[in-house]
Write an enzyme that holds these catalytic residues in place. Sequence first.
Site, PDB file in Angstrom:
ATOM      1  N   HIS A 154      29.347  36.630  42.281  1.00  0.00           N
ATOM      2  CA  HIS A 154      30.690  36.967  42.752  1.00  0.00           C
ATOM      3  C   HIS A 154      31.473  35.728  43.137  1.00  0.00           C
ATOM      4  O   HIS A 154      32.513  35.821  43.770  1.00  0.00           O
ATOM      5  CB  HIS A 154      30.609  37.924  43.946  1.00  0.00           C
ATOM      6  CG  HIS A 154      29.723  39.100  43.702  1.00  0.00           C
ATOM      7  ND1 HIS A 154      28.368  39.086  43.990  1.00  0.00           N
ATOM      8  CD2 HIS A 154      29.984  40.306  43.158  1.00  0.00           C
ATOM      9  CE1 HIS A 154      27.835  40.241  43.634  1.00  0.00           C
ATOM     10  NE2 HIS A 154      28.793  40.994  43.127  1.00  0.00           N
TER      11      HIS A 154
HETATM   12  S1  FES Z   1      28.455  35.748  45.586  1.00  0.00           S
HETATM   13 FE1  FES Z   1      27.754  37.764  45.553  1.00  0.00          FE
HETATM   14  S2  FES Z   1      25.614  37.561  45.736  1.00  0.00           S
HETATM   15 FE2  FES Z   1      26.341  35.527  45.778  1.00  0.00          FE
END
Ligand code: FES
Length: 189
Positions: A154
């Site tokens: 993410h």
């Molecule tokens: S940014 Fe979502 S798990 Fe690492």
Amino acid sequence: MAQTTHPSGTGAPTAPGGEGSSRRDFLYLATGAVGAVGVASAAWPFIDSMNPAADTLALASIEVDLAPVAEGQSITVTWRGKPIFVRHRTAKEIDEAKTVTISDLRDPQADDKRVQKPEWLILIGICTHLGCVPLGQKPTDPRGDFDGWFCPCHGSHYDSSGRIRKGPAPLNLAVPPYAFLNDSRIKLG
Ligand code: FES
């Protein structure tokens, strides 16, 4: 008119209800005792099954030899089922980690609170967003915008102290408990 009172549980044994009360008390206590034993014996296998297995206990602490890790290199070791990132930081990485305005950080923590020796950064390699393992250990990995680690799931960026700098993760990469046994050996756990 004078009244006679008896302390609770006393009185003539032949008094109406006296024997019945005693039997009820006995049955109640006996049932309670059996109930307690039942709970204890039912709970035991459950509690016992929660004890760590012998092989897990053996891994409760591990020693890591730092001697083969050259400056600028990282290794990953497994401790208690978790990836542990060990980075031998360069002078540039140490400098980047120190020249940060702490109050600007999402999870404010000075670099010297996260390391015991500036050249050795030791972290639990689990992203604090949803638990993925960030990239940045291999020389070919992307290391994000802050010269540390990048979690592609993410898009969380960690700096060269393992602190969260950008993306959804709320906290810095955690520092595990460890101690230096000598200049080139640590004990994790
Ligand atoms: S940014 Fe979502 S798990 Fe690492």
